[in-house]
Design an enzyme around this catalytic site. Structure first.
Site, mmCIF file in Angstrom:
data_model
loop_
_atom_site.group_PDB
_atom_site.id
_atom_site.type_symbol
_atom_site.label_atom_id
_atom_site.label_comp_id
_atom_site.label_asym_id
_atom_site.label_seq_id
_atom_site.Cartn_x
_atom_site.Cartn_y
_atom_site.Cartn_z
ATOM 1 N N ASN A 148 41.712 5.824 -16.700
ATOM 2 C CA ASN A 148 42.101 6.609 -17.768
ATOM 3 C C ASN A 148 42.421 8.363 -18.000
ATOM 4 O OD1 ASN A 148 39.203 7.385 -17.654
ATOM 5 N ND2 ASN A 148 39.196 7.697 -20.460
ATOM 6 N N GLY A 224 33.113 5.846 -16.911
ATOM 7 C CA GLY A 224 33.474 4.830 -17.766
ATOM 8 C C GLY A 224 32.617 4.084 -18.257
ATOM 9 N N GLU A 246 28.772 9.841 -17.532
ATOM 10 C CA GLU A 246 29.665 9.843 -18.240
ATOM 11 C C GLU A 246 30.420 8.678 -19.382
ATOM 12 O OE1 GLU A 246 30.000 12.636 -20.175
ATOM 13 O OE2 GLU A 246 29.276 14.348 -19.044
ATOM 14 N N CYS A 280 37.663 8.946 -23.635
ATOM 15 C CA CYS A 280 36.271 8.976 -24.468
ATOM 16 C C CYS A 280 36.417 9.272 -25.207
ATOM 17 C CB CYS A 280 35.612 9.304 -23.322
ATOM 18 S SG CYS A 280 35.868 10.967 -22.562
ATOM 19 N N GLN A 327 42.983 -4.703 -21.637
ATOM 20 C CA GLN A 327 42.329 -3.927 -22.527
ATOM 21 C C GLN A 327 42.893 -3.653 -24.179
ATOM 22 O OE1 GLN A 327 40.235 -0.627 -22.294
ATOM 23 N NE2 GLN A 327 40.963 -1.303 -24.099
ATOM 24 N N GLU A 378 33.421 1.459 -29.758
ATOM 25 C CA GLU A 378 34.049 1.329 -28.319
ATOM 26 C C GLU A 378 34.684 0.429 -28.414
ATOM 27 O OE1 GLU A 378 34.113 3.265 -24.043
ATOM 28 O OE2 GLU A 378 35.251 5.247 -25.748
ATOM 29 N N GLU A 457 28.925 17.797 -16.896
ATOM 30 C CA GLU A 457 30.308 18.130 -15.721
ATOM 31 C C GLU A 457 31.028 19.480 -16.226
ATOM 32 O OE1 GLU A 457 31.809 14.881 -13.692
ATOM 33 O OE2 GLU A 457 31.216 13.394 -15.494
#
Ligand code: NDP
Length: 476
Positions: A148, A224, A246, A280, A327, A378, A457
């Site tokens: 993404n 991911g 993450e 995300c 998706q 999600e 990060e």
């Protein structure tokens, strides 16, 4: 265009390759990516392992020069790289160019960090003894990235890894090889010694897993899905390997009665649907108090209906296609689940455009409760749901009632509620009168609870993951 593996400074083709298809136009095959196997990933790890000590001994100036070169070239070519990115991933051209520029800025930031490698000097409790605390590179780090953010995420893992003296093996997502290849091509000309940066394409469950399992890879940084992240955590835990994850979000955007309606609608529209909702940090739960609920839903629905969904490369497109059929099917399946559980769905239809692609109208699910699956899992598409609540206290409770904790937003004109929310929202990032998505490149990024694991990060905090701390005692 063939996207080859970069191993030990040389480009390697593989016997088989995989087509890279434009989600805005399925007849447009952008190129073919190598399909690496066990031998390729082992060769890349060997090359990185051999190059790691040399790079660990490099000077801050050498590291600065390399990272600054990479950052400068990406920024100079942001339009071309952004176009390529939008073509393979489907975000709009403006978003693609913005992401490419951000990748360049990240390299520039870490060029500066390479010059600012700090330590500490403390007096010992023992007479005549000196203590120095320094940060050491880890060795070889394995970077596993999602589709993404095809260039920004590889950049925000690679840049600190190199700045702090590590060697890298990057395994990008199978869906977006062109951006990773373009980045690697720039890195290969940056003056970085051969073998310090390696790129291997191939299926994650084989190539990614091999990186995780290799005893010569000191640490894994992954972004991911939750499911893959959990598997990596289990494997790294078993091997006592350092790792950073993450993963997903179910990010709340709270809209209070006293909010500026225009700001709340624009922040929700941006947070939920820009980048086709494939972030995300997307605002997937819109938690709205009773007094503004109907006006908010009406105004947001009107803005959604006016959003121009189309080919990512067309200049007037405001929302590009979904990344692929898998998706798309996941998005549709969650809308059906929401209907079955009593939600009312507006939008969400497949759309036809001049070219065949994965076009979907943005979807809003109203009449939902926080217990419904649409509010717990999600979706990762242009889908948001609305949860009606009585007041601020109820909104905060619902916002925090989730397994995730990446980003949380509130729209309000009340300083009292904004301050309370900043302090009490269970999320790594909190936004007041701003979308939950869209962050700066020089500050930490990450979440709490099931969204993230390990050190943050980006920004100066990235040093926590990419180094280990050494405490040295000296009696001169
Ligand atoms: P994955 O988690 O499967 O993929 C992310 C990266 O991990 C890719 O490079 C992938 O490689 C690699 N990978 C896959 N399996 C393994 C493994 N066993 N060991 C090591 N690495 C592995 O996400 P997907 O791209 O398949 O997307 C699935 C769903 O995940 C999406 O629908 C979305 O819900 C969520 N997602 C969330 C993201 C976020 O930022 N929160 C980002 C992307 C996806 P490969 O591409 O070759 O499979």
């Amino acid at each position: 265009m063939e996207y080859c593996n970069l191993i030990g400074g040389e480009w390697h083709e593989t016997a088989q390759s995989v087509a890279n298809v434009n989600p805005s136009d399925l007849s447009d095959v952008i190129g073919h990516a190598a399909l690496g196997g066990a031998d390729d990933i082992e060769s890349a790890i060997t090359a990185a392992h051999a190059a790691a000590p040399g790079w660990a001994a490099s000077t801050p100036q050498q590291r600065f020069d390399v990272l600054d070169f990479i950052g400068s070239e990406i920024i100079a070519r942001k339009e071309e790289l952004g176009h390529l990115l939008s073509r393979e991933e489907g975000k709009t051209l403006a978003e693609g160019i913005g992401e490419a520029a951000r990748a360049g800025q990240i390299f520039k930031f870490f060029a500066g960090e390479a010059l600012r490698q700090r330590g500490e000097h403390l007096a010992s409790v023992r007479p005549g003894v000196e203590i120095d605390i320094t940060r050491q590179p880890l060795g070889v780090v394995g970077l596993i990235t999602p589709w993404n953010f095809p260039i920004a995420i590889p950049a925000w893992k690679t840049a600190p890894a190199l700045a702090f003296g590590n060697a890298v093996v990057l395994k990008p997502a199978a869906l977006v090889p062109a951006s990773a290849h373009a980045l690697a091509e720039i890195i290969a000309r940056s003056g970085l010694p051969e073998g310090v940066f390696n790129l291997v394409f191939g299926p994650g469950r084989k190539i990614g897993a091999a990186l995780v399992e290799s005893p010569r890879v000191a640490a894994i940084s992954f972004t991911g899905s939750v499911e893959t992240g959990r598997g990596i955590a289990a494997e790294c835990g078993r091997r006592l390997k350092k790792f950073q994850l993450e993963m997903g979000g179910k990010n709340p955007m709270v809209v209070l009665d006293d909010a500026d309606l225009g700001i709340a609608v624009e922040a929700s529209l941006n947070g939920a649907f820009f980048s086709t909702g494939q972030r995300c940090t997307a605002s997937s739960r819109l938690i709205v108090t009773e007094g503004i609920h109907d006006r908010f839903v009406q105004a947001l629905s009107e803005r959604m209906a006016a959003l121009r969904v189309g080919n990512a490369l067309a200049p007037d497109t405001q929302m590009g296609p979904v990344v692929d059929e898998r998706q798309m099917a996941q998005n549709e399946s969650y809308l059906q689940i929401a209907r079955d559980e009593g939600g009312a769905v507006r939008g969400g239809e497949r759309l036809n455009r001049d070219t065949e692609g994965f076009y979907m109208a943005p979807a809003l699910v109203t009449d939902t409760t926080n217990a419904m699956r649409i509010n717990r899992e999600e979706v990762f598409g242009p889908v948001a749901s609305v949860i009606r609540v009585k007041d601020y206290d109820a909104a905060l409770a619902v916002a925090n009632d989730t397994d995730f904790g990446l980003s949380a937003g509130i729209c309000t004109t009340s300083l009292k509620h904004a301050s309370h929310f900043r302090a009490n929202a269970q999320a790594g990032m909190v936004m007041v009168n701003l979308p939950t998505a869209g962050v700066d490149y020089h500050v930490p990024f990450g979440g709490t609870k099931g969204s993230s694991f390990g050190p943050r990060e980006q920004g100066a905090y990235a040093a926590e993951f990419y180094t280990s701390v050494k405490t040295a005692y000296t009696q001169p």
